[in-house]
Design a protein around this motif. Structure first.
Motif, PDB file in Angstrom:
ATOM      1  N   ALA A   1       0.943  -1.324   0.054  1.00 20.07           N
ATOM      2  CA  ALA A   1       0.079   0.084   0.045  1.00 20.07           C
ATOM      3  C   ALA A   1       0.795   1.145   0.073  1.00 20.07           C
ATOM      4  CB  ALA A   1      -0.868   0.088   1.082  1.00 20.07           C
ATOM      5  N   SER A   2       2.161   1.496   0.595  1.00 22.95           N
ATOM      6  CA  SER A   2       2.922   2.374   0.668  1.00 22.95           C
ATOM      7  C   SER A   2       4.060   2.309  -0.149  1.00 22.95           C
ATOM      8  CB  SER A   2       3.269   2.928   2.026  1.00 22.95           C
ATOM      9  OG  SER A   2       4.081   1.813   2.668  1.00 22.95           O
ATOM     10  N   ALA A   3       4.908   3.350  -0.334  1.00 27.15           N
ATOM     11  CA  ALA A   3       6.039   3.324  -1.152  1.00 27.15           C
ATOM     12  C   ALA A   3       7.345   2.927  -0.431  1.00 27.15           C
ATOM     13  CB  ALA A   3       6.616   4.820  -1.570  1.00 27.15           C
TER      14      ALA A   3
ATOM     15  N   ARG B   1       6.879  -0.884  -0.121  1.00 29.30           N
ATOM     16  CA  ARG B   1       7.249  -1.593  -1.443  1.00 29.30           C
ATOM     17  C   ARG B   1       8.847  -1.551  -1.385  1.00 29.30           C
ATOM     18  NH1 ARG B   1       2.622   1.319  -3.298  1.00 29.30           N
ATOM     19  NH2 ARG B   1       3.993   3.054  -4.057  1.00 29.30           N
ATOM     20  N   GLN B   2       9.609  -0.489  -1.019  1.00 30.82           N
ATOM     21  CA  GLN B   2      10.860  -0.386  -0.874  1.00 30.82           C
ATOM     22  C   GLN B   2      11.412  -1.746  -0.122  1.00 30.82           C
ATOM     23  OE1 GLN B   2      12.986   1.584  -2.931  1.00 30.82           O
ATOM     24  NE2 GLN B   2      14.267  -0.120  -1.792  1.00 30.82           N
ATOM     25  N   GLN B   3      10.736  -1.907   1.010  1.00 33.03           N
ATOM     26  CA  GLN B   3      11.133  -2.872   1.925  1.00 33.03           C
ATOM     27  C   GLN B   3      11.318  -4.094   1.220  1.00 33.03           C
ATOM     28  OE1 GLN B   3       8.526  -2.484   5.341  1.00 33.03           O
ATOM     29  NE2 GLN B   3       9.394  -0.609   6.182  1.00 33.03           N
ATOM     30  N   ARG B   4      10.018  -4.219   0.494  1.00 31.84           N
ATOM     31  CA  ARG B   4      10.118  -5.663  -0.354  1.00 31.84           C
ATOM     32  C   ARG B   4      11.236  -5.697  -1.275  1.00 31.84           C
ATOM     33  NH1 ARG B   4       4.386  -6.858   0.162  1.00 31.84           N
ATOM     34  NH2 ARG B   4       3.850  -6.558   1.960  1.00 31.84           N
ATOM     35  N   ILE B   5      11.347  -4.564  -1.896  1.00 30.11           N
ATOM     36  CA  ILE B   5      12.764  -4.584  -3.013  1.00 30.11           C
ATOM     37  C   ILE B   5      13.856  -4.963  -2.276  1.00 30.11           C
ATOM     38  CG2 ILE B   5      14.054  -3.309  -4.627  1.00 30.11           C
ATOM     39  CD1 ILE B   5      11.261  -3.570  -5.489  1.00 30.11           C
ATOM     40  N   ASP B   6      14.144  -4.149  -0.863  1.00 29.26           N
ATOM     41  CA  ASP B   6      15.212  -4.563  -0.275  1.00 29.26           C
ATOM     42  C   ASP B   6      15.397  -6.368   0.218  1.00 29.26           C
ATOM     43  OD1 ASP B   6      15.847  -1.817  -0.510  1.00 29.26           O
ATOM     44  OD2 ASP B   6      14.965  -1.487   1.579  1.00 29.26           O
ATOM     45  N   GLU B   7      14.240  -6.785   0.386  1.00 30.19           N
ATOM     46  CA  GLU B   7      14.213  -8.136   0.632  1.00 30.19           C
ATOM     47  C   GLU B   7      14.573  -9.079  -0.379  1.00 30.19           C
ATOM     48  OE1 GLU B   7      13.744  -9.065   3.795  1.00 30.19           O
ATOM     49  OE2 GLU B   7      13.977 -11.260   3.098  1.00 30.19           O
TER      50      GLU B   7
ATOM     51  N   VAL C   1       4.103  -5.116  -9.512  1.00 27.96           N
ATOM     52  CA  VAL C   1       4.875  -6.277  -9.890  1.00 27.96           C
ATOM     53  C   VAL C   1       5.990  -6.097 -10.763  1.00 27.96           C
ATOM     54  CG1 VAL C   1       4.974  -8.595 -10.511  1.00 27.96           C
ATOM     55  CG2 VAL C   1       3.184  -7.938  -9.019  1.00 27.96           C
ATOM     56  N   GLU C   2       5.692  -5.360 -12.106  1.00 26.16           N
ATOM     57  CA  GLU C   2       6.709  -4.979 -13.032  1.00 26.16           C
ATOM     58  C   GLU C   2       7.697  -4.105 -12.471  1.00 26.16           C
ATOM     59  OE1 GLU C   2       4.491  -5.351 -16.633  1.00 26.16           O
ATOM     60  OE2 GLU C   2       6.221  -4.628 -17.871  1.00 26.16           O
ATOM     61  N   ASP C   3       7.081  -2.907 -11.628  1.00 28.45           N
ATOM     62  CA  ASP C   3       7.923  -2.130 -11.246  1.00 28.45           C
ATOM     63  C   ASP C   3       9.047  -2.630 -10.336  1.00 28.45           C
ATOM     64  OD1 ASP C   3       6.772  -0.120 -12.599  1.00 28.45           O
ATOM     65  OD2 ASP C   3       5.584   0.654 -10.874  1.00 28.45           O
ATOM     66  N   GLY C   4       8.589  -3.335  -9.765  1.00 29.76           N
ATOM     67  CA  GLY C   4       9.488  -4.129  -8.660  1.00 29.76           C
ATOM     68  C   GLY C   4      10.391  -5.089  -9.352  1.00 29.76           C
ATOM     69  N   ILE C   5      10.318  -5.899 -10.452  1.00 34.39           N
ATOM     70  CA  ILE C   5      11.107  -6.776 -11.076  1.00 34.39           C
ATOM     71  C   ILE C   5      12.150  -5.731 -11.662  1.00 34.39           C
ATOM     72  CG2 ILE C   5      11.183  -8.306 -12.894  1.00 34.39           C
ATOM     73  CD1 ILE C   5       8.553  -9.190 -12.228  1.00 34.39           C
ATOM     74  N   TYR C   6      11.648  -4.774 -12.384  1.00 37.92           N
ATOM     75  CA  TYR C   6      12.518  -3.707 -12.807  1.00 37.92           C
ATOM     76  C   TYR C   6      13.672  -3.311 -11.945  1.00 37.92           C
ATOM     77  CZ  TYR C   6      10.487  -3.058 -17.409  1.00 37.92           C
ATOM     78  OH  TYR C   6      10.141  -3.083 -18.640  1.00 37.92           O
ATOM     79  N   LYS C   7      13.301  -3.105 -10.565  1.00 34.34           N
ATOM     80  CA  LYS C   7      14.298  -2.520  -9.665  1.00 34.34           C
ATOM     81  C   LYS C   7      15.301  -3.480  -9.295  1.00 34.34           C
ATOM     82  CE  LYS C   7      11.467   1.655  -8.130  1.00 34.34           C
ATOM     83  NZ  LYS C   7      10.410   1.671  -7.932  1.00 34.34           N
ATOM     84  N   VAL C   8      14.763  -4.847  -9.296  1.00 40.57           N
ATOM     85  CA  VAL C   8      15.874  -5.889  -8.699  1.00 40.57           C
ATOM     86  C   VAL C   8      16.545  -6.469  -9.880  1.00 40.57           C
ATOM     87  CG1 VAL C   8      15.536  -8.074  -7.832  1.00 40.57           C
ATOM     88  CG2 VAL C   8      14.052  -6.690  -7.096  1.00 40.57           C
ATOM     89  N   LEU C   9      16.195  -6.447 -10.943  1.00 40.11           N
ATOM     90  CA  LEU C   9      16.640  -6.739 -12.234  1.00 40.11           C
ATOM     91  C   LEU C   9      18.216  -6.411 -12.353  1.00 40.11           C
ATOM     92  CD1 LEU C   9      16.660  -8.448 -14.775  1.00 40.11           C
ATOM     93  CD2 LEU C   9      15.645  -6.523 -15.928  1.00 40.11           C
ATOM     94  N   PRO C  10      18.886  -5.162 -12.468  1.00 39.77           N
ATOM     95  CA  PRO C  10      19.985  -4.908 -12.602  1.00 39.77           C
ATOM     96  C   PRO C  10      21.030  -5.525 -11.630  1.00 39.77           C
ATOM     97  CG  PRO C  10      18.743  -2.812 -12.450  1.00 39.77           C
ATOM     98  CD  PRO C  10      17.885  -3.686 -11.973  1.00 39.77           C
TER      99      PRO C  10
END
Lengths: 274, 274
Positions: free
Chosen positions: A75-77, A80-86, A121-130
């Motif tokens: 729900a919050s940015a 979402r960032q915590q999930r990316i970090d994970e 989901v797609e944004d998250g994948i883009y952030k983890v991908l590099p």
């Protein structure tokens, strides 16, 4: 072919033998001559990364994939960032374990807006991908069965996963085909062919009739209605030649000694999948 | 609009008030000012066709649809013919009841061959169609949620139902859109638009998280995660202006007095669907 060669693609996803700890799983596979394991992060944490990797290597067992990254929508940015970090931590773990693939369970929507969750989901994948690409790891978008659309994943068809992988168009992103999640789809063979070399994982179990449980209702290979061999042949024809993970969430199987489960898995893998 | 006008499309599918008999359902709807009922054959049999039709007419209640025909796939030609015969009887019943639509739950496969079962569905519809057409009745192909692919229906997506209806291309065949079955589909809005005037029924309930039961886990409108209003608007925009059936299979709701259920259905229909 000898049984040895035929079993060379068999991987035990350790969700199948839930009551085995990490150490027992490695020892059990080594004794049974199973050369691949699909790992789960919470199981790996029992021994730690370095020790798990050391024991796997000592037993001559390879890792087919690590479960799981994903769960991108929130729900919050901030969350979402915590999930990316994970996910970045999961990438590190996969690399240290020698896993070629990190499986993504993409996550449910935090509200009723499915479209927005799918964009997250797609944004998250883009952030983890590099980060994954730099380390030679592939992210596998795994479409889950639509019955998990509310609690596990807003990615629910292979067509959807394929479209996402095609838009991202990177060697660091592919799709995982799990028969339990896709068997019902009238377009499944079309979408497997479309996925082609983007297939980076193939998981098998069976669909029991009627399904005994929402989460723990998967069946042993051959006990259900999935056209396992036809799906395996389609995945092979699409160009996938990697390990085949047997992943069965089922309380009754979990309550059975791991040795027995693994013996039956080997038998059914030969008779139902190959 | 007044609540009266707004409720003019509300139809009580009698599966929602399972503990009401046929007579009680008609009386309950009449008292509540609900002008439509979605009937089930086993409920109708309580009073018989003529008496049910007489009471509905006396109460000024119209029938939105009759559930259900279908269950076409079977292992032998003999059993498939029995199923066709049963469908012809269902057509007769629908006509006698004044139902404009017979809902088809297409049936599961008798074995692991999904393609063959799907052909049996289409063959079955072709065999029932002339009889229905002669009587001015429309058959509604209802795609069921993919979690019912093993035990209820090999037709599991709106795309599949649309393609079937387009191939058959007859005014006697359309599709029924039930939000519980299609809400998860990334293509649902595309397929609703594609269905257009072929939409002959629209059913609402909600998807609870997590789902409490395989068959009896549907939620009251607004208690789950389905974008009900958006789907209703899409169906309207596609050209459907008929009754909207509230169809909730849920043990807890079945255990609640019908009067209370119907009062809540009316309230939620206004706040969540319209």
């Amino acid at each position: 072919m000898s049984a040895h060669v035929e079993l060379s693609r068999l991987s035990l996803n350790q969700a199948t033998t839930q009551n085995w700890g990490m150490a027992e799983t490695i020892e059990g596979c080594a004794r049974a001559g199973v050369g691949w394991i699909g790992l789960w992060r919470h199981k790996v944490s029992e021994l730690g990364l370095a020790e798990t990797a050391r024991r796997l290597s000592g037993a001559g067992i390879q890792v087919s994939s690590l479960c799981r990254g994903g769960f991108f929508p929130a729900a919050s940015a901030e969350v979402r960032q915590q999930r990316i970090d994970e996910n970045l931590r999961a990438v590190d773990e996969a690399v240290e374990l020698g896993a070629p693939v990190l499986v993504l369970v993409c996550g449910p929507s935090p509200d009723r807006d499915l479209d927005a969750a799918r964009r997250m989901v797609e944004d998250g994948i883009y952030k983890v991908l590099p980060y994954a690409l730099d380390r030679g790891l592939r992210l596998a978008i795994e479409p889950l069965h639509p019955m998990y659309a509310g609690d596990r994943s807003v990615v629910v068809t292979l067509a959807q996963a394929n479209a996402m992988a095609e838009r991202i168009a990177s060697p660091g992103v592919g799709v995982a085909v799990d028969v339990y999640h896709v068997w019902w789809d009238p377009d499944v063979y079309l979408e497997i062919a479309r996925a082609g070399r983007n297939i980076v994982g193939f998981h098998v179990s069976d669909w029991l009739v009627p399904p005994p449980d929402h989460l723990l209702g998967r069946g042993m290979l051959g006990d259900g209605v999935i056209e396992l061999r036809r799906l395996r042949q389609a995945v092979d024809a699409a160009g996938y030649g990697g390990p085949i993970e047997v992943e069965i969430f089922n309380q009754q199987i979990w309550d059975t000694p791991g040795e027995q489960v693994l013996a039956l898995v080997k038998e059914r893998f030969l008779s139902e999948v190959l």
